[in-house]
Design a protein around this motif. Structure first.
Motif, PDB file in Angstrom:
ATOM      1  N   TYR A 108     185.146  49.567  21.469  1.00 53.64           N
ATOM      2  CA  TYR A 108     185.948  49.360  22.673  1.00 53.64           C
ATOM      3  C   TYR A 108     186.374  50.648  23.368  1.00 53.64           C
ATOM      4  CZ  TYR A 108     186.092  44.682  20.724  1.00 53.64           C
ATOM      5  OH  TYR A 108     185.730  43.470  20.213  1.00 53.64           O
ATOM      6  N   ASP A 109     186.433  51.767  22.670  1.00 53.35           N
ATOM      7  CA  ASP A 109     186.822  53.044  23.270  1.00 53.35           C
ATOM      8  C   ASP A 109     185.551  53.800  23.643  1.00 53.35           C
ATOM      9  OD1 ASP A 109     187.677  55.614  23.901  1.00 53.35           O
ATOM     10  OD2 ASP A 109     189.276  55.607  22.398  1.00 53.35           O
ATOM     11  N   ARG A 110     185.140  53.672  24.880  1.00 49.66           N
ATOM     12  CA  ARG A 110     183.857  54.239  25.305  1.00 49.66           C
ATOM     13  C   ARG A 110     183.844  55.761  25.222  1.00 49.66           C
ATOM     14  NH1 ARG A 110     179.417  52.396  27.139  1.00 49.66           N
ATOM     15  NH2 ARG A 110     178.132  53.397  28.721  1.00 49.66           N
ATOM     16  N   GLU A 111     184.946  56.397  25.592  1.00 50.96           N
ATOM     17  CA  GLU A 111     185.003  57.851  25.555  1.00 50.96           C
ATOM     18  C   GLU A 111     184.835  58.367  24.133  1.00 50.96           C
ATOM     19  OE1 GLU A 111     188.093  61.484  26.686  1.00 50.96           O
ATOM     20  OE2 GLU A 111     188.379  59.495  27.560  1.00 50.96           O
ATOM     21  N   ALA A 112     185.538  57.743  23.191  1.00 49.67           N
ATOM     22  CA  ALA A 112     185.421  58.162  21.792  1.00 49.67           C
ATOM     23  C   ALA A 112     184.012  57.909  21.265  1.00 49.67           C
ATOM     24  CB  ALA A 112     186.443  57.418  20.935  1.00 49.67           C
ATOM     25  N   ALA A 113     183.427  56.768  21.641  1.00 51.99           N
ATOM     26  CA  ALA A 113     182.085  56.435  21.186  1.00 51.99           C
ATOM     27  C   ALA A 113     181.058  57.423  21.726  1.00 51.99           C
ATOM     28  CB  ALA A 113     181.723  55.014  21.617  1.00 51.99           C
ATOM     29  N   GLN A 114     181.182  57.784  23.002  1.00 56.14           N
ATOM     30  CA  GLN A 114     180.255  58.747  23.588  1.00 56.14           C
ATOM     31  C   GLN A 114     180.394  60.122  22.935  1.00 56.14           C
ATOM     32  OE1 GLN A 114     181.439  58.304  27.716  1.00 56.14           O
ATOM     33  NE2 GLN A 114     179.561  57.194  28.190  1.00 56.14           N
ATOM     34  N   ALA A 124     173.028  44.276  30.541  1.00 59.85           N
ATOM     35  CA  ALA A 124     174.289  43.973  29.858  1.00 59.85           C
ATOM     36  C   ALA A 124     174.426  44.867  28.632  1.00 59.85           C
ATOM     37  CB  ALA A 124     174.319  42.508  29.436  1.00 59.85           C
ATOM     38  N   ARG A 125     175.666  45.146  28.254  1.00 55.76           N
ATOM     39  CA  ARG A 125     175.949  45.925  27.054  1.00 55.76           C
ATOM     40  C   ARG A 125     176.695  45.059  26.053  1.00 55.76           C
ATOM     41  NH1 ARG A 125     179.553  49.519  27.602  1.00 55.76           N
ATOM     42  NH2 ARG A 125     180.267  49.004  29.703  1.00 55.76           N
ATOM     43  N   TYR A 126     176.440  45.331  24.790  1.00 58.32           N
ATOM     44  CA  TYR A 126     177.115  44.573  23.733  1.00 58.32           C
ATOM     45  C   TYR A 126     178.502  45.120  23.466  1.00 58.32           C
ATOM     46  CZ  TYR A 126     177.968  42.275  19.283  1.00 58.32           C
ATOM     47  OH  TYR A 126     178.523  41.521  18.279  1.00 58.32           O
ATOM     48  N   SER A 127     178.624  46.440  23.477  1.00 58.54           N
ATOM     49  CA  SER A 127     179.900  47.073  23.159  1.00 58.54           C
ATOM     50  C   SER A 127     179.974  48.423  23.848  1.00 58.54           C
ATOM     51  CB  SER A 127     180.059  47.255  21.644  1.00 58.54           C
ATOM     52  OG  SER A 127     179.260  48.336  21.198  1.00 58.54           O
ATOM     53  N   ALA A 128     181.076  49.128  23.638  1.00 56.51           N
ATOM     54  CA  ALA A 128     181.234  50.465  24.207  1.00 56.51           C
ATOM     55  C   ALA A 128     180.481  51.521  23.414  1.00 56.51           C
ATOM     56  CB  ALA A 128     182.725  50.840  24.263  1.00 56.51           C
ATOM     57  N   PHE A 172     180.198  59.534  12.926  1.00 54.65           N
ATOM     58  CA  PHE A 172     179.635  58.194  12.820  1.00 54.65           C
ATOM     59  C   PHE A 172     180.691  57.136  13.127  1.00 54.65           C
ATOM     60  CE2 PHE A 172     179.020  54.420  10.163  1.00 54.65           C
ATOM     61  CZ  PHE A 172     177.773  53.993  10.586  1.00 54.65           C
ATOM     62  N   ASP A 173     181.878  57.315  12.570  1.00 55.58           N
ATOM     63  CA  ASP A 173     182.961  56.358  12.800  1.00 55.58           C
ATOM     64  C   ASP A 173     183.307  56.282  14.284  1.00 55.58           C
ATOM     65  OD1 ASP A 173     185.151  54.622  11.631  1.00 55.58           O
ATOM     66  OD2 ASP A 173     186.354  56.096  12.718  1.00 55.58           O
ATOM     67  N   GLN A 174     183.363  57.422  14.949  1.00 59.98           N
ATOM     68  CA  GLN A 174     183.662  57.428  16.377  1.00 59.98           C
ATOM     69  C   GLN A 174     182.534  56.805  17.192  1.00 59.98           C
ATOM     70  OE1 GLN A 174     186.701  58.454  17.821  1.00 59.98           O
ATOM     71  NE2 GLN A 174     187.132  58.221  15.642  1.00 59.98           N
ATOM     72  N   ALA A 175     181.303  57.088  16.826  1.00 55.33           N
ATOM     73  CA  ALA A 175     180.159  56.582  17.588  1.00 55.33           C
ATOM     74  C   ALA A 175     180.029  55.074  17.514  1.00 55.33           C
ATOM     75  CB  ALA A 175     178.873  57.238  17.092  1.00 55.33           C
ATOM     76  N   THR A 176     180.577  54.455  16.471  1.00 51.89           N
ATOM     77  CA  THR A 176     180.490  53.002  16.327  1.00 51.89           C
ATOM     78  C   THR A 176     181.703  52.270  16.900  1.00 51.89           C
ATOM     79  OG1 THR A 176     181.427  53.110  14.086  1.00 51.89           O
ATOM     80  CG2 THR A 176     179.026  53.179  14.282  1.00 51.89           C
ATOM     81  N   ASN A 177     182.573  52.987  17.601  1.00 53.08           N
ATOM     82  CA  ASN A 177     183.747  52.365  18.222  1.00 53.08           C
ATOM     83  C   ASN A 177     183.287  51.363  19.277  1.00 53.08           C
ATOM     84  OD1 ASN A 177     186.132  51.903  19.895  1.00 53.08           O
ATOM     85  ND2 ASN A 177     187.024  53.623  18.780  1.00 53.08           N
TER      86      ASN A 177
END
Length: 416
Positions: A193-199, A87-91, A186-191
């Protein structure tokens, strides 16, 4: 991952069916209030089936005694035994299976010890105390700019964020010219719900930090990454990816808790004027005030520490299967009435049992001393500079940020 396993036969009532279990984050009445559901679960179902913010199944632990015991339990690890079904906690890829590598504690006790030994050496007490003057200098520079701008500024944007980010970047050895780029990544990586932005943000952080580690191997400085690079040599050498993982983890741990607790510590003091008056009358109360801010503040929509079961275990009559996601609610534990009398009351003279805001045992945050120092300096300098500090908007209008792992308030307008 399959749904969390049911309770063993003979235990008290089962968790709700998977389709009916509550989803994190729970609703909270106001900025300073903990979600009421935590108290209900802690009393009736202290190990409960829940859904993570992106809908995956997990177990939520809410009692202080259970949380503290599990923080020191080697059967709970940071990375799942089977990442493909976990299971994953977030994106956010900072906490997803894509980011699991040897820097995680599934690598074994020896690898965990290497990483903690490197961090412990970096956060030596003498070194941390030597940073007090630098933290004070940064705080007063930001307060000077606030004073020039005049009443009505956003304390979050003008003080909490830049102070916490500047200090951890300077400590790590990230050049000042790169910090704006690094903050964006850092801000993008902690997103959440937006998996693409986080990755994308995570990849940028890893690429940048890998290059910086290579630079520090050629030219070392007086910073944490240089210390970690030194730990890449010898019998218990760290790998490059471990150093990168440690650096990114410290960036998250060093920026997020301080930023959010400067915000909420300020709000707590402003909404409890009798406590602020006592602190002004006796500055020796500041260490106790910092501990109470750390215990009482709930800076994130969901402040659970994420762990995975390395093997089957039973907690409070609930059978947790290997690979299940276990969420340890630090907020709920720090408000357990079995441990803290009138836990929702903010009392800078409280004392008593240690809170778990920094974890416990092998999970205890090695940067806790620095975080305490920074919070003491930040709150002390802020209220010394602006004795008439007040919220510029009604308390009810303040809200938390739900879309980032870092949480914190959306804005904190203040006047004086």
């Amino acid at each position: 991952m399959s749904a969390p396993h049911r309770r063993d036969a003979g235990a008290s009532s089962e968790p709700a069916a998977v389709g009916d279990v509550p989803t994190l984050p729970f609703a909270r009445p106001a900025l300073l209030d903990l979600p009421p559901r935590y108290a209900r679960l802690r009393a009736d179902q202290p190990v409960a089936a829940v859904r993570t913010p992106i809908g995956d199944p997990a177990w939520l632990v809410t009692r202080y005694a259970d949380v503290r015991a599990l923080l020191a339990d080697a059967r709970l690890v940071q990375s799942p035994p089977d990442p493909a079904t976990a299971a994953r906690y977030s994106a956010s890829t900072l906490l997803s299976k894509e980011s699991f590598d040897r820097s995680d504690d599934t690598a074994g006790p020896a690898d965990r010890l290497r990483g903690r030994r490197a961090i412990a050496g970096a956060f030596r007490a003498r070194r941390v105390q030597a940073l007090r003057s630098r933290v004070t200098e940064h705080a007063h520079r930001l307060l000077d700019a606030m004073e020039d701008e005049g009443p009505g500024v956003d304390l979050h944007e003008r003080f909490a964020v830049p102070l916490s980010y500047t200090v951890i970047c300077e400590l790590l050895g990230i050049p000042s010219a790169d910090r704006e780029f690094f903050q964006y990544g850092f801000d993008q990586a902690t997103n959440m719900y937006d998996r693409e932005a986080a990755q994308r943000g995570h990849r940028e952080l890893v690429a940048y930090m890998t290059d910086l580690v290579a630079l520090k191997r050629r030219t070392r400085g007086e910073d944490l990454i240089s210390d970690f690079v030194a730990a890449m040599e010898g019998e218990h050498a760290l790998l490059v990816e471990e150093v990168v993982g440690l650096a990114i983890g410290l960036l998250f741990a060093g920026h997020n808790p301080l930023m959010s607790r400067i915000d909420l510590g300020t709000v707590l003091l402003l909404t409890h004027p009798e406590q602020t008056a006592a602190l002004r009358a006796d500055p020796a109360l500041m260490p106790g005030a910092v501990e109470e801010v750390l215990r009482r503040a709930a800076p994130r929509a969901a402040d659970e520490l994420r762990r995975y079961a390395a093997e089957d275990l039973v907690v409070g009559g609930v059978r947790i299967a290997a690979n299940d996601l276990v969420l340890l609610s630090l907020q709920a534990a720090n408000h357990d009435p079995e441990v803290y009398s009138d836990p929702d009351r903010f009392d800078i003279r409280r004392g008593g049992p240690d809170h778990v805001a920094f974890g416990y045992g092998m999970t205890f945050c090695m940067g806790a001393m620095l975080a305490r120092l920074e919070l003491e300096v930040a709150l002390g300098a802020l209220f010394d500079r602006f004795p008439a500090l007040a919220l510029a908007v009604p308390l009810a209008s303040l809200g938390l940020r739900f879309d980032r792992l870092s949480g914190g308030v959306l804005a904190l307008p203040v006047t004086w």
